[in-house]
Design an enzyme around this catalytic site. Sequence first.
Site, PDB file in Angstrom:
ATOM      1  N   ASP A  50      43.943  25.937 -66.180  1.00  0.00           N
ATOM      2  CA  ASP A  50      44.078  26.563 -67.539  1.00  0.00           C
ATOM      3  C   ASP A  50      45.257  27.927 -67.356  1.00  0.00           C
ATOM      4  O   ASP A  50      44.797  28.775 -66.676  1.00  0.00           O
ATOM      5  CB  ASP A  50      42.800  26.874 -67.904  1.00  0.00           C
ATOM      6  CG  ASP A  50      42.838  27.480 -69.395  1.00  0.00           C
ATOM      7  OD1 ASP A  50      42.758  26.576 -70.462  1.00  0.00           O
ATOM      8  OD2 ASP A  50      43.167  28.666 -69.524  1.00  0.00           O
ATOM      9  N   TYR A  55      49.949  34.743 -69.715  1.00  0.00           N
ATOM     10  CA  TYR A  55      49.377  35.020 -68.349  1.00  0.00           C
ATOM     11  C   TYR A  55      50.675  35.337 -67.437  1.00  0.00           C
ATOM     12  O   TYR A  55      50.423  36.069 -66.360  1.00  0.00           O
ATOM     13  CB  TYR A  55      48.562  33.993 -67.976  1.00  0.00           C
ATOM     14  CG  TYR A  55      47.535  33.718 -68.684  1.00  0.00           C
ATOM     15  CD1 TYR A  55      46.866  34.532 -69.637  1.00  0.00           C
ATOM     16  CD2 TYR A  55      46.546  32.628 -68.252  1.00  0.00           C
ATOM     17  CE1 TYR A  55      45.741  33.973 -70.294  1.00  0.00           C
ATOM     18  CE2 TYR A  55      45.254  32.269 -69.041  1.00  0.00           C
ATOM     19  CZ  TYR A  55      45.005  32.859 -69.827  1.00  0.00           C
ATOM     20  OH  TYR A  55      43.762  32.887 -70.680  1.00  0.00           O
ATOM     21  N   LYS A  80      49.238  27.802 -73.315  1.00  0.00           N
ATOM     22  CA  LYS A  80      48.742  28.337 -74.762  1.00  0.00           C
ATOM     23  C   LYS A  80      49.980  28.841 -75.399  1.00  0.00           C
ATOM     24  O   LYS A  80      50.616  29.711 -74.721  1.00  0.00           O
ATOM     25  CB  LYS A  80      47.628  29.208 -74.843  1.00  0.00           C
ATOM     26  CG  LYS A  80      46.473  28.678 -73.817  1.00  0.00           C
ATOM     27  CD  LYS A  80      45.409  29.556 -73.996  1.00  0.00           C
ATOM     28  CE  LYS A  80      44.304  29.122 -72.784  1.00  0.00           C
ATOM     29  NZ  LYS A  80      44.322  29.884 -71.534  1.00  0.00           N
ATOM     30  N   HIS A 113      46.947  30.331 -78.905  1.00  0.00           N
ATOM     31  CA  HIS A 113      46.157  31.347 -78.181  1.00  0.00           C
ATOM     32  C   HIS A 113      45.124  32.080 -78.937  1.00  0.00           C
ATOM     33  O   HIS A 113      43.768  32.310 -78.788  1.00  0.00           O
ATOM     34  CB  HIS A 113      47.008  32.063 -77.207  1.00  0.00           C
ATOM     35  CG  HIS A 113      46.338  32.457 -76.131  1.00  0.00           C
ATOM     36  ND1 HIS A 113      47.075  32.863 -74.725  1.00  0.00           N
ATOM     37  CD2 HIS A 113      44.918  33.044 -75.762  1.00  0.00           C
ATOM     38  CE1 HIS A 113      46.130  33.352 -74.012  1.00  0.00           C
ATOM     39  NE2 HIS A 113      44.945  33.408 -74.480  1.00  0.00           N
TER      40      HIS A 113
HETATM   41  N1  NAP Z   1      41.722  31.874 -74.523  1.00  0.00           N
HETATM   42  C1  NAP Z   1      41.449  32.825 -74.261  1.00  0.00           C
HETATM   43  O1  NAP Z   1      41.523  33.673 -75.249  1.00  0.00           O
HETATM   44  C2  NAP Z   1      40.940  33.496 -72.807  1.00  0.00           C
HETATM   45  C3  NAP Z   1      40.573  34.701 -72.525  1.00  0.00           C
HETATM   46  C4  NAP Z   1      40.116  34.957 -71.183  1.00  0.00           C
HETATM   47  C5  NAP Z   1      40.203  33.923 -70.547  1.00  0.00           C
HETATM   48  N2  NAP Z   1      40.492  32.579 -70.771  1.00  0.00           N
HETATM   49  C6  NAP Z   1      40.293  31.625 -69.663  1.00  0.00           C
HETATM   50  O2  NAP Z   1      39.331  31.428 -69.088  1.00  0.00           O
HETATM   51  C7  NAP Z   1      39.206  31.746 -67.500  1.00  0.00           C
HETATM   52  C8  NAP Z   1      38.121  32.186 -66.881  1.00  0.00           C
HETATM   53  O3  NAP Z   1      37.886  33.527 -67.565  1.00  0.00           O
HETATM   54  P1  NAP Z   1      38.102  35.046 -66.847  1.00  0.00           P
HETATM   55  O4  NAP Z   1      39.049  34.718 -65.900  1.00  0.00           O
HETATM   56  O5  NAP Z   1      38.320  35.949 -68.122  1.00  0.00           O
HETATM   57  O6  NAP Z   1      36.626  35.306 -66.414  1.00  0.00           O
HETATM   58  P2  NAP Z   1      35.414  34.436 -65.479  1.00  0.00           P
HETATM   59  O7  NAP Z   1      36.057  33.227 -64.929  1.00  0.00           O
HETATM   60  O8  NAP Z   1      34.213  34.529 -66.333  1.00  0.00           O
HETATM   61  O9  NAP Z   1      35.173  35.755 -64.398  1.00  0.00           O
HETATM   62  C9  NAP Z   1      36.299  35.982 -63.490  1.00  0.00           C
HETATM   63  C10 NAP Z   1      35.735  37.298 -62.575  1.00  0.00           C
HETATM   64  O10 NAP Z   1      34.705  36.832 -62.047  1.00  0.00           O
HETATM   65  C11 NAP Z   1      34.837  37.088 -60.697  1.00  0.00           C
HETATM   66  N3  NAP Z   1      34.409  35.936 -60.034  1.00  0.00           N
HETATM   67  C12 NAP Z   1      34.684  34.651 -59.892  1.00  0.00           C
HETATM   68  N4  NAP Z   1      33.860  33.865 -59.314  1.00  0.00           N
HETATM   69  C13 NAP Z   1      32.695  34.647 -59.003  1.00  0.00           C
HETATM   70  C14 NAP Z   1      31.536  34.248 -58.492  1.00  0.00           C
HETATM   71  N5  NAP Z   1      31.156  33.036 -57.803  1.00  0.00           N
HETATM   72  N6  NAP Z   1      30.684  35.370 -58.009  1.00  0.00           N
HETATM   73  C15 NAP Z   1      30.913  36.666 -58.774  1.00  0.00           C
HETATM   74  N7  NAP Z   1      32.124  36.921 -59.273  1.00  0.00           N
HETATM   75  C16 NAP Z   1      33.073  36.056 -59.419  1.00  0.00           C
HETATM   76  C17 NAP Z   1      36.230  36.952 -60.293  1.00  0.00           C
HETATM   77  O11 NAP Z   1      36.820  37.979 -59.341  1.00  0.00           O
HETATM   78  P3  NAP Z   1      37.585  37.542 -58.212  1.00  0.00           P
HETATM   79  O12 NAP Z   1      38.804  36.882 -58.742  1.00  0.00           O
HETATM   80  O13 NAP Z   1      37.924  38.703 -57.309  1.00  0.00           O
HETATM   81  O14 NAP Z   1      36.772  36.307 -57.526  1.00  0.00           O
HETATM   82  C18 NAP Z   1      36.971  37.608 -61.744  1.00  0.00           C
HETATM   83  O15 NAP Z   1      36.826  38.947 -61.697  1.00  0.00           O
HETATM   84  C19 NAP Z   1      40.714  32.615 -67.624  1.00  0.00           C
HETATM   85  O16 NAP Z   1      41.188  32.588 -65.960  1.00  0.00           O
HETATM   86  C20 NAP Z   1      41.494  31.542 -68.407  1.00  0.00           C
HETATM   87  O17 NAP Z   1      42.207  30.673 -68.083  1.00  0.00           O
HETATM   88  C21 NAP Z   1      41.011  32.340 -71.889  1.00  0.00           C
END
Ligand code: NAP
Length: 286
Positions: A50, A55, A80, A113
């Site tokens: 994704d 990004y 997106k 997005h």
């Molecule tokens: N459509 C939208 O508006 C939107 C907005 C936000 C996100 N997204 C999508 O959703 C995806 C995921 O969301 P996100 O990246 O915001 O947040 P997330 O996946 O909820 O959390 C990522 C964070 O958690 C840490 N992490 C990952 N695995 C872990 C584990 N097993 N234990 C503890 N901490 C952990 C990561 O650190 P490290 O990297 O240091 O491991 C990073 O800081 C994004 O990458 C993107 O593709 C979309």
Amino acid sequence: MTVSTTTVPTIRLHDGTQIPQLGFGVFLVPPEETQRRVEQAFEVGYRHVDTAQMYGNEAEVGAAIEASGIARDELYVTTKLNNGFHRPDDARRSFAESLEKLRLDHVDLFLIHWPLPTRYDGDFVSTWQTMVELRDDGGATSVGVSNFEPDHLDTIIDRTGEVPVVNQIEVNPYFTNEAARAADARHGIATEAWSPIARGAIAGDETIAGIAERVGRTPAQVTLRWHVQRGDIVFPKSMRRERMEENFALFDFELTEADMTAIAALDRGESGRTGPNPNTFDRIPD
Ligand SMILES: NC(=O)c1ccc[n+]([C@@H]2O[C@H](COP(=O)([O-])OP(=O)(O)OC[C@H]3O[C@@H](n4cnc5c(N)ncnc54)[C@H](OP(=O)(O)O)[C@@H]3O)[C@@H](O)[C@H]2O)c1
């Protein structure tokens, strides 16, 4: 290459296509790190990526896809539309650039997005119509939206008769976003839960830690499993290979109904959001 034997279930979207329920998100993965991280995710077994124009790492995702040698039909790639490109001509031009950066002749899924209801004179319908045209032209197998509130969905569906296949929205144990999930379900739209582990904030949660201890898993695994059992699609992001593996190991254990309810009860409503409110968010990146 070590390939995991875990089989990720797929979800059938209303246009008949299948999407892997678990993927790898690359928000905040710096471009210079992206190729290596996506290659690691592929090694772990992820086949769904994704990304987004916003990004700034589509080209590096494309490089990882090319270097992987994985057959195109085994991969599921989402990108997106950036907030500055909602006008139809800009959307078409930027989408062509996305395909070029990703080195693909089509993406599996292209999303608006953000709805940006306070921009473009409140017009996201013409943007949605353009997305449908891009799908009909073959550049995107499926099209959907992200961060659309129930009334935004009603507007595009009423005005075009075209139903997005997914709505990618913020969902985590502190912000269960039931109203938006219910609206998605009403329309037959699959929910993709972004920031599924609340960007790591669930790590210190007592309720989740208690369940994790009982089932012998980590808080992140328990939280991701909660999403999976609710039927949502998730793509946690991590820069660390061991966490990529941890977040991938979700399909050999189960939470009880009581666990599911206890996690859902952590909901804090609006204050549980980690990201902006789609009704007011209006940022156009440089
Ligand atoms: N459509 C939208 O508006 C939107 C907005 C936000 C996100 N997204 C999508 O959703 C995806 C995921 O969301 P996100 O990246 O915001 O947040 P997330 O996946 O909820 O959390 C990522 C964070 O958690 C840490 N992490 C990952 N695995 C872990 C584990 N097993 N234990 C503890 N901490 C952990 C990561 O650190 P490290 O990297 O240091 O491991 C990073 O800081 C994004 O990458 C993107 O593709 C979309």
